[in-house]
Motif scaffolding. Structure first.
Motif, PDB file in Angstrom:
ATOM      1  N   LEU A   1       2.429 -12.165  32.507  1.00  0.00           N
ATOM      2  CA  LEU A   1       1.416 -13.114  32.976  1.00  0.00           C
ATOM      3  C   LEU A   1       0.677 -12.542  34.180  1.00  0.00           C
ATOM      4  N   LYS A   2       1.391 -11.837  35.042  1.00  0.00           N
ATOM      5  CA  LYS A   2       0.769 -11.229  36.223  1.00  0.00           C
ATOM      6  C   LYS A   2      -0.314 -10.222  35.796  1.00  0.00           C
ATOM      7  N   TYR A   3      -0.007  -9.372  34.827  1.00  0.00           N
ATOM      8  CA  TYR A   3      -0.985  -8.408  34.328  1.00  0.00           C
ATOM      9  C   TYR A   3      -2.168  -9.135  33.682  1.00  0.00           C
ATOM     10  N   TRP A   4      -1.876 -10.172  32.916  1.00  0.00           N
ATOM     11  CA  TRP A   4      -2.932 -10.923  32.233  1.00  0.00           C
ATOM     12  C   TRP A   4      -3.875 -11.577  33.241  1.00  0.00           C
ATOM     13  N   LEU A   5      -3.316 -12.143  34.316  1.00  0.00           N
ATOM     14  CA  LEU A   5      -4.136 -12.794  35.339  1.00  0.00           C
ATOM     15  C   LEU A   5      -4.972 -11.796  36.134  1.00  0.00           C
ATOM     16  N   CYS A   6      -4.491 -10.561  36.264  1.00  0.00           N
ATOM     17  CA  CYS A   6      -5.239  -9.537  37.016  1.00  0.00           C
ATOM     18  C   CYS A   6      -6.416  -8.969  36.226  1.00  0.00           C
TER      19      CYS A   6
END
Length: 106
Positions: free
Chosen positions: A36-41
């Protein structure tokens, strides 16, 4: 504003979540876990969400007219706005994906 009530917003949101979940499940790089962190970035994901939400709200505001044009009606002849609300959330991601693909080619 009768066209845009909580039920229609919820149906559209559920359609959007269902579409995103099916895309995550069917992605090709399954060896890497979903982050999710990668997706949000990823800024492109934010553009997709903004376009999807604005087009979804626009479709909901035009629900009666769009249902009439598409011929989506209930047995009593009333426009089936709840079905259109769900489809607005589910299918508009495909539209956004197509538009972004065209923009990437240019």
């Amino acid at each position: 504003m009768e066209e845009l009530n909580t039920q229609y917003l919820l149906l559209a949101f559920l359609g959007m979540v269902l579409h995103i979940a099916t895309q995550v499940i069917s992605r090709s790089d399954k060896e890497e876990g979903f982050s999710l962190k990668y997706w949000l970035c990823d800024k492109l994901n934010w553009v997709r969400i903004i376009i999807a939400v604005t087009s979804m709200v626009a479709l909901l505001l035009m629900a009666e007219d769009v249902a009439d044009v598409m011929g989506i009606t209930l047995s009593d002849g009333a426009p089936a706005k709840s079905i259109l609300a769900f489809l607005a959330g589910y299918l508009n991601h495909s539209l956004v994906k197509g538009v972004l693909k065209v923009l990437k080619k240019k």
